[in-house]
Write a protein that holds these residues in place. Structure first.
Motif, short mmCIF file in Angstrom:
data_model
loop_
_atom_site.label_atom_id
_atom_site.label_comp_id
_atom_site.label_asym_id
_atom_site.label_seq_id
_atom_site.Cartn_x
_atom_site.Cartn_y
_atom_site.Cartn_z
N TYR A 64 -0.41 -26.47 40.61
CA TYR A 64 0.14 -27.37 39.60
C TYR A 64 -0.96 -28.25 39.03
CZ TYR A 64 2.83 -31.33 37.67
OH TYR A 64 3.34 -32.32 36.86
N LEU A 117 8.09 -20.60 43.53
CA LEU A 117 7.57 -21.60 44.47
C LEU A 117 7.71 -21.14 45.91
CD1 LEU A 117 8.95 -24.82 42.76
CD2 LEU A 117 6.53 -24.33 43.16
N VAL A 144 0.06 -18.42 40.94
CA VAL A 144 0.89 -18.79 39.80
C VAL A 144 0.72 -20.29 39.52
CG1 VAL A 144 3.21 -18.92 38.82
CG2 VAL A 144 2.60 -17.01 40.33
N THR A 184 1.30 -21.09 44.69
CA THR A 184 1.53 -21.81 43.44
C THR A 184 0.60 -23.01 43.31
OG1 THR A 184 3.35 -22.98 44.53
CG2 THR A 184 3.93 -21.11 43.12
N ARG A 201 5.21 -17.30 46.15
CA ARG A 201 3.83 -17.08 45.69
C ARG A 201 2.94 -18.28 46.05
NH1 ARG A 201 3.22 -11.72 43.60
NH2 ARG A 201 5.35 -11.09 43.00
#
Length: 458
Positions: free
Chosen positions: A176, A169, A151, A174, A172
């Motif tokens: 950024y 957060l 994600v 994650t 999964r």
């Protein structure tokens, strides 16, 4: 202490207490918040990576790799190029999940952001799941059905429902991609690099090495999982061969095309906005040069609501101000995608954070605005390099000088700008950041057999 009580207490401190009383109380409140958050941060930084390892081991060799992108604010959406790169082959399956922005700006801003993102994704042809009107239970079920391996969040701040932030957060893998070029440094820098969300991230795709060094020095988790790729949103700003189009207003003759991009933020530890001091004078300047210059105002989405509540502006004055920039035949406002705008412009005048580096990618003259209340003290090392490649404007007289140099066919600060592009930007963008991100994930998800083959071919 309940959040509402804490907020009210802070408000009383700010308004009525003398400094010698206010300072120690604020320190105590800050310590209380730190002590409350600290155990959670330890979990995110030291325990959650073990869960990431289990999730990754379970998904090794997945074909395709299911990737979910969470979006709630157009200004924070900087991953078009990543989605597009993943859609070119069969290795990834992408879904964009559209959520509701939740912040102090209110429902009108949230609805407008939803409208802009919906239109943008439709134009791009992305596969979108709209959760704007869903409750948390419906959102959780939607995510369960998509069952993404990875994600991407597009904002580290808690500006979206818990089901699309804290829960993702903690559950999964994650990633950024920063929504800005990370050129600023302010306070203790923890807001940018060491929130709970920053420590919960599996991967951070940083825009430059300075950003990674800040994660290493400031984040409890250090720079584990931080990969320097450059900012994917800058990729089309380096393109010189294809034709770009922007809907500039029809003019009687050739005019200089200038973007004015005013920021909204000015607070004790981060002062960027100059519009509260220079706004009226910029309006007058635009009027005086209306026969020679065509303007596009590119405001931060939070600017107008902030100006409405500013003691020196207010609703009526702000509405009239925006009406001028919208309805004048030599000016307009742009709040959407800015790639074609940048590429078809002649110059920019601004006090933005991310645009400080982004506009330099198009290799055109730029003036960065500062006043007595704003300064370069809020820029990190990378930001300082970018600033050095710009002309500096401290007054309307400086801005007028810049415009007249452009009208005379000159290119102020050209040599320093070229140096910054060649020595600082080009090494980051020799390979597209979106491709670096895709290759990083493909390598992470490669099966044991694939990884062995990759090692042999190195």
């Amino acid at each position: 202490m309940p959040k509402a009580i804490t907020s009210s207490f802070r408000a009383v401190i700010v308004k009525v207490m003398p400094p010698f009383v206010k300072k120690p109380i604020k320190k105590c409140l800050s310590l209380a918040v730190h002590l409350k958050v600290f155990p959670k941060k330890v979990y995110m930084a030291l325990v959650l990576p073990l869960k990431h390892e289990r999730l990754l081991t379970k998904a090794k060799g997945a074909e395709p790799i299911r990737v979910l992108f969470v979006a709630s604010s157009f200004a924070s959406w900087k991953v078009d190029q990543v989605v597009a790169a993943m859609r070119t082959g069969s290795r990834f399956e992408t879904t964009v999940l559209l959520g509701r922005l939740s912040n102090r700006m209110g429902e009108a801003i949230a609805a407008d952001e939803h409208r802009k993102l919906s239109s943008h994704f439709k134009n791009k042809g992305f596969d979108v799941v709209d959760t704007f009107n869903m409750d948390d239970a419906e959102i959780r079920e939607t995510i369960r059905q998509i069952d993404p391996h990875v994600v991407f969040i597009t904002n580290p701040h808690s500006l979206i429902t818990k089901a699309l932030h804290q829960e993702i957060l903690s559950q999964r893998l994650t990633c950024y991609v920063p929504y800005h070029h990370e050129v600023v440094a302010y306070g203790n820098n923890r807001e940018q690099y060491d929130q709970l969300s920053h420590n919960a991230l599996w991967k951070v795709f940083a825009p430059h090495q300075t950003s990674r060094s800040y994660y290493r020095k400031i984040r409890m988790k250090g720079d584990k999982g931080v990969v320097v790729t450059g900012l994917p949103a800058c990729e089309p700003l380096f393109e010189r061969s294809r034709r770009f189009y922007y809907h500039w207003k029809s003019q009687a003759g050739d005019k200089l095309r200038i973007i004015w991009a005013p920021h909204w933020l000015i607070r004790p530890d981060l002062k960027l906005a100059t519009i509260y001091e220079l706004g009226d004078a910029m309006k007058d300047l635009a009027w005086r040069y209306r026969d020679k210059v065509e303007w596009v105002m590119r405001p931060h989405p939070f600017l107008k609501p902030t100006m409405v509540n500013h003691p020196g502006w207010g609703k009526d004055k702000t509405d009239e101000f925006f009406k001028f920039w919208t309805e004048s035949d030599f000016a307009q406002i742009e709040e959407g995608d800015y790639i074609d705008l940048f590429q078809t412009s002649d110059a920019m005048i601004h006090d933005s954070g991310s645009f400080l580096a982004e506009y330099l990618c198009v290799d055109k003259p730029v003036m960065y605005l500062k006043t007595e209340t704003t300064a370069e003290n809020y820029l990190n090392e990378f930001g300082q390099l970018a600033l050095n490649a710009c002309e500096i404007g401290r007054s309307i007289a400086d801005i007028e000088w810049f415009i007249n140099r452009l009208l005379a066919g000159e290119d102020p600060n050209k040599d320093k700008r070229k140096t910054f592009i060649n020595e600082t930007l080009m090494p980051l963008y020799a390979e597209p950041p979106s491709q670096k991100i895709c290759q990083e994930l493909i390598g992470d998800f490669a099966s044991t057999t694939e990884q062995s083959v990759q090692k042999v071919h190195r």
